[in-house]
Design a protein around this motif. Structure first.
Motif, PDB file in Angstrom:
ATOM      1  N   PHE A 105     -71.239  24.445  49.551  1.00 21.93           N
ATOM      2  CA  PHE A 105     -71.180  25.906  49.382  1.00 21.93           C
ATOM      3  C   PHE A 105     -71.307  26.628  50.725  1.00 21.93           C
ATOM      4  CE2 PHE A 105     -73.143  30.060  48.339  1.00 21.93           C
ATOM      5  CZ  PHE A 105     -72.170  30.558  47.491  1.00 21.93           C
ATOM      6  N   ASP A 106     -71.770  25.924  51.750  1.00 24.22           N
ATOM      7  CA  ASP A 106     -71.911  26.531  53.076  1.00 24.22           C
ATOM      8  C   ASP A 106     -70.605  27.133  53.573  1.00 24.22           C
ATOM      9  OD1 ASP A 106     -74.570  25.883  53.145  1.00 24.22           O
ATOM     10  OD2 ASP A 106     -74.335  24.165  54.484  1.00 24.22           O
ATOM     11  N   VAL A 107     -69.478  26.571  53.144  1.00 26.57           N
ATOM     12  CA  VAL A 107     -68.189  27.086  53.597  1.00 26.57           C
ATOM     13  C   VAL A 107     -67.967  28.525  53.137  1.00 26.57           C
ATOM     14  CG1 VAL A 107     -66.803  26.326  51.611  1.00 26.57           C
ATOM     15  CG2 VAL A 107     -65.757  26.439  53.897  1.00 26.57           C
ATOM     16  N   MET A 108     -68.653  28.940  52.067  1.00 28.99           N
ATOM     17  CA  MET A 108     -68.514  30.291  51.527  1.00 28.99           C
ATOM     18  C   MET A 108     -69.362  31.333  52.256  1.00 28.99           C
ATOM     19  SD  MET A 108     -66.535  30.498  48.722  1.00 28.99           S
ATOM     20  CE  MET A 108     -65.341  29.446  49.534  1.00 28.99           C
ATOM     21  N   LYS A 109     -70.414  30.898  52.916  1.00 24.67           N
ATOM     22  CA  LYS A 109     -71.417  31.836  53.417  1.00 24.67           C
ATOM     23  C   LYS A 109     -70.887  32.856  54.426  1.00 24.67           C
ATOM     24  CE  LYS A 109     -75.278  28.843  52.215  1.00 24.67           C
ATOM     25  NZ  LYS A 109     -76.401  28.002  52.684  1.00 24.67           N
ATOM     26  N   PRO A 110     -70.063  32.470  55.405  1.00 25.60           N
ATOM     27  CA  PRO A 110     -69.519  33.495  56.301  1.00 25.60           C
ATOM     28  C   PRO A 110     -68.671  34.541  55.565  1.00 25.60           C
ATOM     29  CG  PRO A 110     -69.263  31.314  57.262  1.00 25.60           C
ATOM     30  CD  PRO A 110     -69.684  31.099  55.849  1.00 25.60           C
ATOM     31  N   LEU A 111     -67.913  34.097  54.567  1.00 31.64           N
ATOM     32  CA  LEU A 111     -67.096  35.008  53.776  1.00 31.64           C
ATOM     33  C   LEU A 111     -67.959  35.990  52.986  1.00 31.64           C
ATOM     34  CD1 LEU A 111     -64.247  35.760  52.694  1.00 31.64           C
ATOM     35  CD2 LEU A 111     -64.612  34.059  50.903  1.00 31.64           C
ATOM     36  N   ILE A 112     -69.010  35.475  52.370  1.00 32.04           N
ATOM     37  CA  ILE A 112     -69.915  36.330  51.605  1.00 32.04           C
ATOM     38  C   ILE A 112     -70.579  37.364  52.514  1.00 32.04           C
ATOM     39  CG2 ILE A 112     -72.085  36.338  50.306  1.00 32.04           C
ATOM     40  CD1 ILE A 112     -71.196  33.585  49.171  1.00 32.04           C
ATOM     41  N   LYS A 113     -71.035  36.922  53.678  1.00 33.52           N
ATOM     42  CA  LYS A 113     -71.685  37.836  54.622  1.00 33.52           C
ATOM     43  C   LYS A 113     -70.732  38.930  55.079  1.00 33.52           C
ATOM     44  CE  LYS A 113     -75.036  34.493  56.452  1.00 33.52           C
ATOM     45  NZ  LYS A 113     -75.432  33.694  57.630  1.00 33.52           N
ATOM     46  N   GLU A 114     -69.491  38.572  55.396  1.00 30.09           N
ATOM     47  CA  GLU A 114     -68.520  39.563  55.868  1.00 30.09           C
ATOM     48  C   GLU A 114     -68.163  40.550  54.754  1.00 30.09           C
ATOM     49  OE1 GLU A 114     -65.871  41.776  58.168  1.00 30.09           O
ATOM     50  OE2 GLU A 114     -67.577  40.465  58.669  1.00 30.09           O
ATOM     51  N   THR A 115     -68.028  40.053  53.531  1.00 31.63           N
ATOM     52  CA  THR A 115     -67.726  40.929  52.397  1.00 31.63           C
ATOM     53  C   THR A 115     -68.827  41.967  52.207  1.00 31.63           C
ATOM     54  OG1 THR A 115     -66.511  39.148  51.298  1.00 31.63           O
ATOM     55  CG2 THR A 115     -67.207  40.990  49.929  1.00 31.63           C
ATOM     56  N   ALA A 116     -70.085  41.522  52.286  1.00 30.33           N
ATOM     57  CA  ALA A 116     -71.205  42.455  52.167  1.00 30.33           C
ATOM     58  C   ALA A 116     -71.264  43.402  53.360  1.00 30.33           C
ATOM     59  CB  ALA A 116     -72.515  41.682  52.039  1.00 30.33           C
ATOM     60  N   PHE A 117     -71.014  42.883  54.540  1.00 34.82           N
ATOM     61  CA  PHE A 117     -71.099  43.685  55.764  1.00 34.82           C
ATOM     62  C   PHE A 117     -70.080  44.828  55.756  1.00 34.82           C
ATOM     63  CE2 PHE A 117     -70.019  44.380  60.315  1.00 34.82           C
ATOM     64  CZ  PHE A 117     -71.261  44.846  60.736  1.00 34.82           C
ATOM     65  N   LYS A 118     -68.897  44.582  55.194  1.00 37.61           N
ATOM     66  CA  LYS A 118     -67.861  45.609  55.189  1.00 37.61           C
ATOM     67  C   LYS A 118     -68.268  46.856  54.410  1.00 37.61           C
ATOM     68  CE  LYS A 118     -64.227  43.163  53.913  1.00 37.61           C
ATOM     69  NZ  LYS A 118     -62.810  42.817  53.625  1.00 37.61           N
ATOM     70  N   THR A 119     -69.199  46.708  53.449  1.00 37.89           N
ATOM     71  CA  THR A 119     -69.623  47.875  52.694  1.00 37.89           C
ATOM     72  C   THR A 119     -70.421  48.862  53.544  1.00 37.89           C
ATOM     73  OG1 THR A 119     -71.676  46.812  51.902  1.00 37.89           O
ATOM     74  CG2 THR A 119     -69.688  46.557  50.541  1.00 37.89           C
ATOM     75  N   GLU A 120     -70.836  48.452  54.756  1.00 40.44           N
ATOM     76  CA  GLU A 120     -71.479  49.379  55.685  1.00 40.44           C
ATOM     77  C   GLU A 120     -70.475  50.392  56.230  1.00 40.44           C
ATOM     78  OE1 GLU A 120     -74.671  49.548  56.613  1.00 40.44           O
ATOM     79  OE2 GLU A 120     -75.382  47.802  55.474  1.00 40.44           O
ATOM     80  N   PHE A 121     -69.190  50.052  56.189  1.00 45.95           N
ATOM     81  CA  PHE A 121     -68.164  50.877  56.830  1.00 45.95           C
ATOM     82  C   PHE A 121     -67.069  51.347  55.878  1.00 45.95           C
ATOM     83  CE2 PHE A 121     -69.840  47.686  59.760  1.00 45.95           C
ATOM     84  CZ  PHE A 121     -70.383  48.493  60.748  1.00 45.95           C
ATOM     85  N   LEU A 122     -66.852  50.617  54.789  1.00 49.40           N
ATOM     86  CA  LEU A 122     -65.789  50.934  53.845  1.00 49.40           C
ATOM     87  C   LEU A 122     -66.360  51.007  52.438  1.00 49.40           C
ATOM     88  CD1 LEU A 122     -63.086  48.373  55.054  1.00 49.40           C
ATOM     89  CD2 LEU A 122     -63.020  50.839  55.436  1.00 49.40           C
ATOM     90  N   SER A 123     -65.738  51.810  51.580  1.00 48.74           N
ATOM     91  CA  SER A 123     -66.104  51.768  50.171  1.00 48.74           C
ATOM     92  C   SER A 123     -65.661  50.421  49.608  1.00 48.74           C
ATOM     93  CB  SER A 123     -65.417  52.893  49.404  1.00 48.74           C
ATOM     94  OG  SER A 123     -64.034  52.613  49.241  1.00 48.74           O
ATOM     95  N   PRO A 124     -66.336  49.923  48.573  1.00 50.61           N
ATOM     96  CA  PRO A 124     -65.933  48.632  48.011  1.00 50.61           C
ATOM     97  C   PRO A 124     -64.474  48.604  47.560  1.00 50.61           C
ATOM     98  CG  PRO A 124     -68.102  49.237  47.206  1.00 50.61           C
ATOM     99  CD  PRO A 124     -67.582  50.432  47.951  1.00 50.61           C
ATOM    100  N   VAL A 125     -63.991  49.715  47.030  1.00 52.11           N
ATOM    101  CA  VAL A 125     -62.595  49.752  46.585  1.00 52.11           C
ATOM    102  C   VAL A 125     -61.655  49.570  47.772  1.00 52.11           C
ATOM    103  CG1 VAL A 125     -60.800  51.199  45.572  1.00 52.11           C
ATOM    104  CG2 VAL A 125     -63.076  51.138  44.543  1.00 52.11           C
TER     105      VAL A 125
END
Length: 262
Positions: free
Chosen positions: A191-211
């Motif tokens: 599952f470690d392969v997913m962790k950078p993707l999950i972090k970036e997805t969450a991080f983007k909500t600091e700058f963009l709306s989820p939509v």
């Protein structure tokens, strides 16, 4: 000033909150739990007195924080003695009127997911408050600002809507992680392969709306990829249905005119 505190409960939130309050110089007098061993374990951390007897709950403290499960909340409140201080509960989905038998009462809802094993930075945790009197609200706000940089006054309906949104944003998304983990394990991938993707997805909500931050085959209308994924799920009808419904939902958001990014 709310300095002497009784904790009703010994679970994840009570543990994290109790330790935070002690670090801020506040006094946890007593920890109550229906299971004495649990009360004793937390009380030892907080240098407090432990009890599993409602009749032993001290009645002269400044603040009583009822941090139990939603299912146990009403029965716990009904068995508590009449007390002099403010009584608050920490449930996101239940109203303030459950506490009406007390003179001073309210809501103290730290808006975060808690585990005993992982310390939370309360400075970053929004605390939602509500009270039956203006003076109680002011006391709770002053108290909350001792441990958090974000304190929000909101009514029960607003808080319940926030809790509903949190189930989608936190609980359901975590279940998606669990599904991803199972798919990967079946194919001998960590599952470690997913962790950078999950972090970036969450991080983007600091700058963009989820939509606006939405990516993937559904938002692009990439039917070839969607059909391939569904074929890969042909041995799990339930998961295939879930994949299809979520893909349609994502596409429907885009059709309403919300801007996407690739």
């Amino acid at each position: 000033m709310l300095r002497n505190i009784i904790l009703i409960g010994s679970g994840n939130l009570a543990t994290q909150l109790g330790n935070r309050l002690v670090k801020k110089g506040l006094n946890i007098r007593q920890v109550f739990s229906r299971t004495l061993a649990n009360a004793e374990e937390l009380a030892e951390q907080l240098n407090a007195y432990a009890t599993d007897d409602f009749e032993e709950i001290q009645v002269d403290a400044d603040l009583y924080i009822v941090a139990v499960t939603d299912a146990a909340l009403l029965a716990t409140i009904e068995q508590m003695p009449k007390v002099k201080g403010i009584v608050v509960h920490t449930a996101g989905s239940l109203g303030v009127d459950l506490l009406i038998r007390f003179n001073k009462y309210g809501i103290f809802y730290p808006f975060q997911t808690f585990s005993k094993e992982r310390e939370v930075d309360f400075e970053e945790v929004p605390i939602l408050i509500e009270a039956n009197k203006d003076e109680v609200s002011k006391e709770l706000e002053h108290f909350a600002r001792k441990i958090s940089g974000t304190v929000i006054a909101c009514d029960s309906n607003q808080r319940q809507q926030i809790h509903l949104a949190a189930v989608f944003a936190c609980n359901f998304s975590n279940h998606m992680y669990a599904i991803a983990d199972r798919i990967l394990k079946k194919n001998n991938v960590s599952f470690d392969v997913m962790k950078p993707l999950i972090k970036e997805t969450a991080f983007k909500t600091e700058f963009l709306s989820p939509v606006k931050a939405q990516t993937g085959p559904a938002i692009r209308g990439d039917r070839n990829v969607i059909d391939k994924h569904l074929a890969m799920l042909d041995n799990d009808d339930e998961l295939a249905v879930l994949y299809s419904k979520l893909s349609r939902r994502i596409a429907a958001f885009n059709l309403k005119g919300d801007k996407k990014v690739d």
